[in-house]
Write a protein that holds these residues in place. Sequence first.
Motif, PDB file in Angstrom:
ATOM      1  N   MET A   1      -3.287  -1.795  13.386  1.00  0.00           N
ATOM      2  CA  MET A   1      -2.655  -2.666  14.381  1.00  0.00           C
ATOM      3  C   MET A   1      -2.531  -4.102  13.891  1.00  0.00           C
ATOM      4  N   ALA A   2      -3.343  -4.481  12.905  1.00  0.00           N
ATOM      5  CA  ALA A   2      -3.271  -5.836  12.381  1.00  0.00           C
ATOM      6  C   ALA A   2      -1.982  -6.065  11.613  1.00  0.00           C
ATOM      7  N   ASN A   3      -1.420  -5.005  11.035  1.00  0.00           N
ATOM      8  CA  ASN A   3      -0.194  -5.124  10.262  1.00  0.00           C
ATOM      9  C   ASN A   3       0.454  -3.753  10.118  1.00  0.00           C
ATOM     10  N   PRO A   4       1.062  -3.228  11.190  1.00  0.00           N
ATOM     11  CA  PRO A   4       1.626  -1.877  11.146  1.00  0.00           C
ATOM     12  C   PRO A   4       2.660  -1.670  10.049  1.00  0.00           C
ATOM     13  N   SER A   5       3.474  -2.685   9.759  1.00  0.00           N
ATOM     14  CA  SER A   5       4.528  -2.514   8.759  1.00  0.00           C
ATOM     15  C   SER A   5       3.954  -2.265   7.372  1.00  0.00           C
ATOM     16  N   ALA A   6       2.840  -2.917   7.048  1.00  0.00           N
ATOM     17  CA  ALA A   6       2.220  -2.711   5.733  1.00  0.00           C
ATOM     18  C   ALA A   6       1.715  -1.277   5.601  1.00  0.00           C
ATOM     19  N   PHE A   7       1.091  -0.760   6.643  1.00  0.00           N
ATOM     20  CA  PHE A   7       0.583   0.604   6.596  1.00  0.00           C
ATOM     21  C   PHE A   7       1.721   1.622   6.627  1.00  0.00           C
ATOM     22  N   ALA A   8       2.780   1.298   7.336  1.00  0.00           N
ATOM     23  CA  ALA A   8       3.942   2.183   7.353  1.00  0.00           C
ATOM     24  C   ALA A   8       4.533   2.294   5.953  1.00  0.00           C
ATOM     25  N   ALA A   9       4.567   1.176   5.230  1.00  0.00           N
ATOM     26  CA  ALA A   9       5.098   1.181   3.868  1.00  0.00           C
ATOM     27  C   ALA A   9       4.259   2.080   2.968  1.00  0.00           C
ATOM     28  N   VAL A  10       2.935   1.992   3.088  1.00  0.00           N
ATOM     29  CA  VAL A  10       2.054   2.839   2.292  1.00  0.00           C
ATOM     30  C   VAL A  10       2.209   4.298   2.703  1.00  0.00           C
ATOM     31  N   GLY A  11       2.391   4.537   4.003  1.00  0.00           N
ATOM     32  CA  GLY A  11       2.538   5.902   4.497  1.00  0.00           C
ATOM     33  C   GLY A  11       3.766   6.604   3.969  1.00  0.00           C
ATOM     34  N   ASN A  12       4.745   5.841   3.527  1.00  0.00           N
ATOM     35  CA  ASN A  12       5.975   6.421   2.977  1.00  0.00           C
ATOM     36  C   ASN A  12       5.882   6.677   1.478  1.00  0.00           C
ATOM     37  N   GLN A  13       4.738   6.400   0.893  1.00  0.00           N
ATOM     38  CA  GLN A  13       4.566   6.588  -0.546  1.00  0.00           C
ATOM     39  C   GLN A  13       3.542   7.687  -0.793  1.00  0.00           C
ATOM     40  N   ALA A  14       4.035   8.831  -1.223  1.00  0.00           N
ATOM     41  CA  ALA A  14       3.170   9.993  -1.428  1.00  0.00           C
ATOM     42  C   ALA A  14       2.060   9.709  -2.430  1.00  0.00           C
ATOM     43  N   ALA A  15       2.373   8.957  -3.485  1.00  0.00           N
ATOM     44  CA  ALA A  15       1.363   8.675  -4.510  1.00  0.00           C
ATOM     45  C   ALA A  15       0.214   7.859  -3.936  1.00  0.00           C
ATOM     46  N   ALA A  16       0.529   6.920  -3.055  1.00  0.00           N
ATOM     47  CA  ALA A  16      -0.515   6.092  -2.449  1.00  0.00           C
ATOM     48  C   ALA A  16      -1.444   6.944  -1.588  1.00  0.00           C
ATOM     49  N   LEU A  17      -0.864   7.818  -0.781  1.00  0.00           N
ATOM     50  CA  LEU A  17      -1.678   8.689   0.067  1.00  0.00           C
ATOM     51  C   LEU A  17      -2.526   9.639  -0.769  1.00  0.00           C
ATOM     52  N   ALA A  18      -1.946  10.122  -1.875  1.00  0.00           N
ATOM     53  CA  ALA A  18      -2.696  11.025  -2.744  1.00  0.00           C
ATOM     54  C   ALA A  18      -3.900  10.317  -3.350  1.00  0.00           C
ATOM     55  N   THR A  19      -3.729   9.051  -3.727  1.00  0.00           N
ATOM     56  CA  THR A  19      -4.843   8.281  -4.287  1.00  0.00           C
ATOM     57  C   THR A  19      -5.932   8.095  -3.254  1.00  0.00           C
ATOM     58  N   LEU A  20      -5.551   7.746  -2.029  1.00  0.00           N
ATOM     59  CA  LEU A  20      -6.545   7.522  -0.979  1.00  0.00           C
ATOM     60  C   LEU A  20      -7.323   8.794  -0.663  1.00  0.00           C
ATOM     61  N   SER A  21      -6.633   9.920  -0.629  1.00  0.00           N
ATOM     62  CA  SER A  21      -7.291  11.165  -0.227  1.00  0.00           C
ATOM     63  C   SER A  21      -8.109  11.793  -1.350  1.00  0.00           C
ATOM     64  N   SER A  22      -7.667  11.640  -2.597  1.00  0.00           N
ATOM     65  CA  SER A  22      -8.347  12.310  -3.706  1.00  0.00           C
ATOM     66  C   SER A  22      -9.402  11.450  -4.389  1.00  0.00           C
TER      67      SER A  22
END
Length: 522
Positions: free
Chosen positions: A459-480
Motif C-alpha cells: 500500500m505504500a507504493n502499489p505501482s512499484a509492486f505492480a511493476a515487479v509483479g509483471n516480471q516473471a524473473a523477479a517473482l522467481a527470484t523472490l520465491s526460489s
Amino acid sequence: MAISLSNQQKMYLTTAGVLLFGVGAYGLGRVYPPLGPSAGTVAPAQRYVSSQVSEGDVTLGDTSVPELMQTDAFELITKDPNLRALAASPGFQAVASQPQVMAAVMANPQAFASLAANPAAFKSVAQAAQSLQQAAPAARAQNAGMLQAVYGHSKALQALASQPAALAAVMANPAAFASYAANPGQFREHALNAAANANMAANAGAFKALAANAAAMQALQADPGMFKSLAANAGAFKGLAGQQQALAATVQSAAAAAQFAQNAGISQQALAALSANANAFSGLARQPQAMQAVAGHYQAFAALAAQPAALAAVMANPAAFASYAANPGQFREHALNAAANANMAANAGAFKALAANAAAMQALQADPGMFKAMNANAAAFASLASNAQAFSPQVVSTIGRNAAAFSNLANAAQLSSAAQALQAYNANSLAASAAAAGKINAAAMQAVLANPQASAAMMANPSAFAAVGNQAAALATLSSRQKALAALAAQPNMAALMANPSFSAALNQAGVSQAAADSRSK
C-alpha cells in the motif's frame, strides 16, 4: 536410476549453494557498515518508482553511488561468487531497481517468497493494495476506535475471535452483551443454551462451541470488562459484522499488536499513532540504531519530517548535512537559497518551506545534534529514504515521547513482531472496511487476509509492486531464493545496503548485471 541420481545431485548442489550464500552473508554482516557514509542528493521518494536505475539517472555531483561501491560490503558482493550470482540475476536486478520493494522484502522475506510463488496471487494483492490505498483515509477514520477497544483486553478478544460468527454477533450489537461485564458466568450459561437466547440464537452453534472451549471461557471470565469496552467503542465496528472472516482477522491482529504495546508500556494513544504509520514503524524496527537516533532527537526529526522531500534528501545523504551539527544557523541560510545548494537543489521547494517554518527552524537549531546522529547511522537512514513520506511528525514524536517503552522492545525480533502485527491490523481492517463498502470484491479481500504484511507494505507504493509483479524473473527470484534473502535480511546493515536507493545503480556501474555476466561467460 540415472534420473534419480541427477535429481539428488541437483539437491546437493542447491543445498551447498544456500550454505555458501549464508556464509557469504555472514561474512558481509561482519565487514559492514561501510567505510564511508553515502552522500549525494536525492529527489522525492517518487523518483525511485522506475523500471531501472541507470548511470544516466545519477546526477552530476551525486557521490552516493561511488561511495557505496567503495565499501567493503559492496566489494564482497562483487567478488563473492554466490553473492555476485544472485546480484547479477535479472530477477534480482528487477527487485533492486525498486528500493521500496527491496526494503519490504528485507523486512519480511518469507511473506514475499510465499506470495511470489503464486504470480496470480501477487498481482491480485498488488491490485487490492491500490484499491485499499485509495480507501484508506475513510476506513482508518471508521476503525479508529478498534485499537482503543482492544487495548488491555487482548486475550479475551482473541478468545472471542476464535469463533468468528460469535464475534460478529457481539460486534453487531455490543450493547446487548454489555451486561456480561458484571456477570461473566452468565455469558457461559447463555452460550451453552444459545438457541434460547435472542442475541445468540442466530449463531447458536458458534456460541455453544465457544462455551465448550475451556481455555476461551477462562480468558473471557478473567476479563469481562472486554464486553464493556466493546460497547463503549461500538462505532469502531459498524459495518464490519457482515465480514466475519475479515473481522476475526482484524481483531486477532489488533489484539496481538495491543499485547506487544501493553507489555512494553506503550500507551493506547501511542499505539494508535504507530498504527497510522505502521510502515514507518516497520522500517525503523529493522534498524534499531536509527530508531534510537530518532528517539533521542525526536523534536528535530519531527520538524524535518514536516517536509518529507527534505527529510528524504537528508536521510539519503547524511554526510552532506553533518556539518550543520556545528553550524545550525547555516542550515537555514542554505535552505532559504536551496536552489543554489548542491545537496538541496533537487528538493528546493521543500527546503525553502522548511526554512520559512519558524517552529521547525527553532526545533532544528535547538538540537543540531540530529544531523550528527543521522550521519553516525548513515547506512540505516539511507535505507529508509525511499519511504520518507511515511515518517510523519506524529509517529516521530510518538517514538520520542515513549523512548523508555521502546527500549523495552529493543530486541530486534520483538520490534519486528510488533511492527508486523500493526501492519497486519492495518491491512485486515482496511480490507474488512473496503469489502463492507463494496470497494473490493471477495477475492481481493481473501488475497489481503492471506498476506496481510505484504499487503500493508504494498500500500505504500502499489505501482512499484505492480511493476515487479509483471516480471516473471523477479517473482522467481523472490520465491526460489528465500533462504538466501533471509540470510541477508538477518543482517540489519546488509538490509540497509540493499534498500539504499543507490544500490541498483551501483550494481550497474560495477558491471554486476546480466549482460556483463553473459559477456564474461562467453
